[in-house]
Write a protein that holds these residues in place. Structure first.
Motif, mmCIF file in Angstrom:
data_model
loop_
_atom_site.group_PDB
_atom_site.id
_atom_site.type_symbol
_atom_site.label_atom_id
_atom_site.label_comp_id
_atom_site.label_asym_id
_atom_site.label_seq_id
_atom_site.Cartn_x
_atom_site.Cartn_y
_atom_site.Cartn_z
ATOM 1 N N VAL A 274 32.361 66.118 17.069
ATOM 2 C CA VAL A 274 31.324 67.113 16.784
ATOM 3 C C VAL A 274 31.638 68.426 17.494
ATOM 4 O O VAL A 274 31.412 69.520 16.959
ATOM 5 C CB VAL A 274 29.944 66.569 17.202
ATOM 6 C CG1 VAL A 274 28.856 67.618 16.970
ATOM 7 C CG2 VAL A 274 29.615 65.298 16.435
ATOM 8 N N LEU A 275 32.175 68.340 18.711
ATOM 9 C CA LEU A 275 32.528 69.532 19.471
ATOM 10 C C LEU A 275 33.846 70.158 19.020
ATOM 11 O O LEU A 275 34.085 71.346 19.273
ATOM 12 C CB LEU A 275 32.632 69.194 20.962
ATOM 13 C CG LEU A 275 31.368 68.702 21.653
ATOM 14 C CD1 LEU A 275 31.692 68.266 23.079
ATOM 15 C CD2 LEU A 275 30.299 69.785 21.662
ATOM 16 N N PHE A 276 34.684 69.360 18.390
ATOM 17 C CA PHE A 276 36.035 69.828 18.067
ATOM 18 C C PHE A 276 36.043 71.069 17.176
ATOM 19 O O PHE A 276 36.810 72.004 17.425
ATOM 20 C CB PHE A 276 36.827 68.684 17.422
ATOM 21 C CG PHE A 276 38.265 69.005 17.176
ATOM 22 C CD1 PHE A 276 39.169 69.062 18.226
ATOM 23 C CD2 PHE A 276 38.727 69.267 15.885
ATOM 24 C CE1 PHE A 276 40.502 69.365 18.002
ATOM 25 C CE2 PHE A 276 40.051 69.557 15.653
ATOM 26 C CZ PHE A 276 40.944 69.610 16.715
ATOM 27 N N PRO A 277 35.231 71.168 16.104
ATOM 28 C CA PRO A 277 35.276 72.399 15.284
ATOM 29 C C PRO A 277 34.888 73.655 16.063
ATOM 30 O O PRO A 277 35.505 74.717 15.871
ATOM 31 C CB PRO A 277 34.273 72.094 14.158
ATOM 32 C CG PRO A 277 34.198 70.619 14.094
ATOM 33 C CD PRO A 277 34.358 70.157 15.499
ATOM 34 N N ASP A 278 33.881 73.546 16.921
ATOM 35 C CA ASP A 278 33.477 74.723 17.701
ATOM 36 C C ASP A 278 34.563 75.141 18.679
ATOM 37 O O ASP A 278 34.807 76.339 18.886
ATOM 38 C CB ASP A 278 32.177 74.432 18.450
ATOM 39 C CG ASP A 278 31.009 74.201 17.507
ATOM 40 O OD1 ASP A 278 31.067 74.723 16.378
ATOM 41 O OD2 ASP A 278 30.055 73.500 17.896
ATOM 42 N N GLU B 161 29.334 63.567 28.976
ATOM 43 C CA GLU B 161 28.507 62.820 29.931
ATOM 44 C C GLU B 161 27.097 62.617 29.394
ATOM 45 O O GLU B 161 26.508 61.536 29.557
ATOM 46 C CB GLU B 161 28.461 63.582 31.253
ATOM 47 C CG GLU B 161 27.613 62.888 32.312
ATOM 48 C CD GLU B 161 27.198 63.816 33.428
ATOM 49 O OE1 GLU B 161 26.545 63.335 34.378
ATOM 50 O OE2 GLU B 161 27.503 65.014 33.348
ATOM 51 N N GLN B 162 26.541 63.635 28.744
ATOM 52 C CA GLN B 162 25.187 63.513 28.210
ATOM 53 C C GLN B 162 25.105 62.493 27.082
ATOM 54 O O GLN B 162 24.041 61.894 26.862
ATOM 55 C CB GLN B 162 24.711 64.883 27.708
ATOM 56 C CG GLN B 162 24.600 65.938 28.792
ATOM 57 C CD GLN B 162 23.602 65.557 29.855
ATOM 58 O OE1 GLN B 162 22.559 64.955 29.577
ATOM 59 N NE2 GLN B 162 23.917 65.911 31.104
ATOM 60 N N PHE B 163 26.198 62.278 26.368
ATOM 61 C CA PHE B 163 26.222 61.316 25.259
ATOM 62 C C PHE B 163 26.943 60.021 25.651
ATOM 63 O O PHE B 163 27.477 59.328 24.779
ATOM 64 C CB PHE B 163 26.882 61.935 24.030
ATOM 65 C CG PHE B 163 26.032 62.969 23.345
ATOM 66 C CD1 PHE B 163 25.161 62.603 22.323
ATOM 67 C CD2 PHE B 163 26.075 64.293 23.736
ATOM 68 C CE1 PHE B 163 24.378 63.552 21.696
ATOM 69 C CE2 PHE B 163 25.290 65.247 23.114
ATOM 70 C CZ PHE B 163 24.430 64.886 22.097
ATOM 71 N N SER B 164 26.970 59.739 26.958
ATOM 72 C CA SER B 164 27.509 58.459 27.483
ATOM 73 C C SER B 164 28.956 58.235 27.047
ATOM 74 O O SER B 164 29.354 57.097 26.740
ATOM 75 C CB SER B 164 26.634 57.279 27.039
ATOM 76 O OG SER B 164 25.303 57.452 27.491
ATOM 77 N N TRP B 165 29.720 59.300 27.017
ATOM 78 C CA TRP B 165 31.147 59.252 26.691
ATOM 79 C C TRP B 165 31.407 58.590 25.343
ATOM 80 O O TRP B 165 32.319 57.780 25.172
ATOM 81 C CB TRP B 165 31.931 58.529 27.791
ATOM 82 C CG TRP B 165 31.813 59.213 29.110
ATOM 83 C CD1 TRP B 165 30.959 58.912 30.117
ATOM 84 C CD2 TRP B 165 32.575 60.345 29.553
ATOM 85 N NE1 TRP B 165 31.113 59.778 31.176
ATOM 86 C CE2 TRP B 165 32.107 60.680 30.856
ATOM 87 C CE3 TRP B 165 33.594 61.110 28.981
ATOM 88 C CZ2 TRP B 165 32.630 61.737 31.582
ATOM 89 C CZ3 TRP B 165 34.116 62.174 29.703
ATOM 90 C CH2 TRP B 165 33.635 62.468 30.986
ATOM 91 N N ASN B 166 30.585 58.952 24.371
ATOM 92 C CA ASN B 166 30.762 58.473 23.001
ATOM 93 C C ASN B 166 31.888 59.268 22.338
ATOM 94 O O ASN B 166 31.793 60.497 22.217
ATOM 95 C CB ASN B 166 29.457 58.634 22.221
ATOM 96 C CG ASN B 166 29.549 58.017 20.840
ATOM 97 O OD1 ASN B 166 30.517 57.335 20.503
ATOM 98 N ND2 ASN B 166 28.530 58.263 20.028
ATOM 99 N N PRO B 167 32.948 58.605 21.893
ATOM 100 C CA PRO B 167 34.068 59.367 21.292
ATOM 101 C C PRO B 167 33.687 60.111 20.019
ATOM 102 O O PRO B 167 34.332 61.110 19.665
ATOM 103 C CB PRO B 167 35.123 58.288 21.003
ATOM 104 C CG PRO B 167 34.755 57.136 21.887
ATOM 105 C CD PRO B 167 33.268 57.176 22.004
ATOM 106 N N ASP B 168 32.646 59.643 19.321
ATOM 107 C CA ASP B 168 32.256 60.323 18.084
ATOM 108 C C ASP B 168 31.729 61.722 18.350
ATOM 109 O O ASP B 168 31.872 62.627 17.503
ATOM 110 C CB ASP B 168 31.189 59.493 17.355
ATOM 111 C CG ASP B 168 31.725 58.140 16.910
ATOM 112 O OD1 ASP B 168 32.955 58.040 16.703
ATOM 113 O OD2 ASP B 168 30.929 57.188 16.777
ATOM 114 N N HIS B 169 31.110 61.920 19.513
ATOM 115 C CA HIS B 169 30.568 63.249 19.812
ATOM 116 C C HIS B 169 31.687 64.259 20.070
ATOM 117 O O HIS B 169 31.471 65.468 19.910
ATOM 118 C CB HIS B 169 29.645 63.170 21.033
ATOM 119 C CG HIS B 169 28.960 64.461 21.339
ATOM 120 N ND1 HIS B 169 28.001 65.024 20.523
ATOM 121 C CD2 HIS B 169 29.111 65.332 22.380
ATOM 122 C CE1 HIS B 169 27.585 66.165 21.043
ATOM 123 N NE2 HIS B 169 28.240 66.379 22.164
#
Length: 534
Positions: free
Chosen positions: A308-312, A297-305
């Motif tokens: 970024v979260l996937f490895p964590d 939500e904070q990144f306007s539902w950008n799929p690229d972000h």
């Protein structure tokens, strides 16, 4: 010169040892005729290089060691099979809140409002299950509106301003508080359900339905706030630049190994720990979902972000899985527990699901999961609904159509999951030979009349042993029922399946014949089985 003096002393000692056959120096060798052999460095090295031994002289010891290795190798597979089955059980109970519970509440309210049109044929306005469904729905709605007064953004920035060590301590305190809330919260909900559905013929010794209802609402609201703080702390860890907080929080999982593997465990204790691990892993999955929703939500539902979260996310899941495998592998090794015990645990969980589908079931399946694993879906559902409604804005007819389609998709997933779980549960119960417990009612004697002494002295039959379990399905009681097997509650909870002692009294002999599966059916998440609760 020093070497020469050393060999002279050896020669003198050899002469003294050879003259006295009763005194032999430990450095000399004896031949079969008790003749003294000359010791030299070459002879010693030759003996060290050529001496042999036979492992078959202690075959039992080495066989046991090999079996321990094989058990450790089987633990990951058996444990993950139990974990997957338990996670899908939690998912089924969790989806029930979003899918079938609203429909059941609607049917109960429809029956309540249309009852005057058909006349009062039954003494009850609503069935006990319908009363419980309405109470769950009302609690869910009230707590959802109360959660609007909790500012998630303010909580996020408040937690983000704290130091790393302070957040680590706070997260550990939240985990302990979550266990305490789960333990006491299910008792609050059970007390509410029983107070609201207790037959009127009986003497009522309670404070009333309204106080119990407010206690339940307060509990669900506070537990939802507690889980929100956990999710916020995890979100702060994900968004930290150096990932130090996330690393510290993951290292907290490895502390469990130190606190668990070097303590004595019985099968019942290991069953409790397995249930706790299932609940903890499923809760972490939901918390990770909430963190991903808030970040997207904070990144306007950008799929690229999301990448970024996937490895964590993968790192958190992998660390949790690795810690569980290592912990269970060493616990079973140190306590001589075989890997087959996890199939017994799976059969016990399957028995809860199958028994809740019977006509004379005494509890809903979601409540059974809450008691067995300590997983209460209501607070987590309230928080997830709050996060989804604040993160996703629904505007326009197309958006509402997508919401309806998504709801029908959840119903389809719930039905498909329930069908598969029910089939697997029937298979596990049949493999464990526990199906008799589903169909044999508990034996009962005449009201107010103690059981016959001749019956109590005789050897208990298989049906009596099977019906002694607390999870056997009771018939709706209209009179006092006295079971044939008399045992105190402490005996039921503290009985372990591996007892080898000979008991003198008849009660102790009856407890000795009880199987391990039946003992597992008597153990829930917060039953004290020994000296610890994990």
């Amino acid at each position: 010169m020093a070497l020469f003096r050393y060999f002279c002393r050896i020669s003198e000692a050899k002469e003294r040892s050879c003259t006295d056959t009763n005194v032999v120096h430990p450095g000399w060798f004896l031949d079969p005729n008790n003749a003294c052999l000359e010791l030299s460095l070459l002879r010693f090295l030759s003996a060290e290089l050529t001496r042999g031994y036979f492992l078959e002289h202690n075959e039992a010891k080495y066989t046991e060691r090999r079996e321990r290795v094989y058990t450790c190798m089987r633990i990951p597979r058996e444990l993950e099979k139990l974990m997957v089955f338990g996670i899908f059980l939690c998912l089924d109970a969790f989806l029930y809140v979003f899918t079938l519970l609203p429909l059941r509440v609607f049917l109960a309210l429809f029956r309540l409002f249309t009852l005057p049109c058909y006349g009062l044929r039954d003494r009850r306005l609503l069935q006990p299950a319908q009363v419980c469904d309405i109470l769950k729905g009302v609690i869910l709605v009230i707590c959802y509106f109360m959660m609007h007064y909790v500012d998630y953004s303010m909580m996020y920035h408040l937690i983000r301003g704290q130091s790393v060590i302070k957040l680590y301590i706070i997260y550990n305190m939240l985990e302990v508080a979550d266990r305490l809330f789960s333990s006491f919260g299910q008792d609050i909900l059970d007390a509410l359900y029983w107070t609201a559905t207790e037959p009127k013929e009986r003497k009522r010794a309670h404070i009333g339905v309204i106080p119990h209802f407010f206690m339940a609402v307060l509990y669900v609201f506070l537990h939802a706030i507690l889980i929100m703080v956990q999710a916020t702390t995890l979100n702060v860890a994900f968004n930290s630049h150096n990932k130090s907080l996330l690393t510290i929080m993951m290292s907290n999982n490895f502390v469990e190994i130190k606190g668990s593997v070097f303590k004595k465990f019985e099968k019942n204790n290991l069953f409790q720990m397995s249930n706790s691990d299932i609940k903890e892993r499923f809760t972490n999955y939901v918390l990770l979902l909430i963190v991903c929703l808030r970040n997207m939500e904070q990144f306007s539902w950008n799929p690229d972000h999301l990448w970024v979260l996937f490895p964590d996310v993968c790192m958190v899941i992998a660390s949790e899985t690795a810690v569980d495998i290592v912990k269970h592998a060493f616990i079973t090794k140190f306590n001589d527990i075989t890997a087959d015990v996890y199939s017994e645990y799976r059969a016990s969980l399957a028995f809860d699901l199958v028994s809740s589908r019977q006509k004379n079931a005494y509890t809903d399946y979601s409540d059974s999961v809450a008691r067995r694993m300590g997983f209460i879906p209501l607070p987590l559902a309230v928080l997830l609904i709050r996060v989804v409604t604040s993160s996703i804005k629904v505007q326009g007819i197309l958006s509402y159509a997508c919401v309806i389609l998504f709801y029908f998709g959840l119903i389809s997933l719930k039905v498909l999951n329930s069908i598969v779980l029910l089939g697997k549960s029937c298979q596990y119960v049949k493999e464990a030979k526990m199906e008799e417990k589903l169909f044999n009612p508990p034996p009962a004697s005449a009201p107010g009349k103690p059981p016959n002494k001749s019956q109590s002295k005789c050897k208990p039959s298989q049906e009596e042993n099977l019906s002694a379990s607390v999870t056997s399905q009771p018939v709706h009681p209209k009179e006092n029922v006295i079971p044939l097997l008399v045992a105190s509650s402490s005996d039921q909870f503290l009985t372990t399946p591996d007892g080898d002692e000979k008991d003198i009294t008849q009660e102790s002999s009856e407890l000795k014949h009880r199987s391990s599966k039946k003992d597992l059916l008597e153990v829930d998440r917060f039953t004290i089985c020994g000296n610890r609760i994990d």
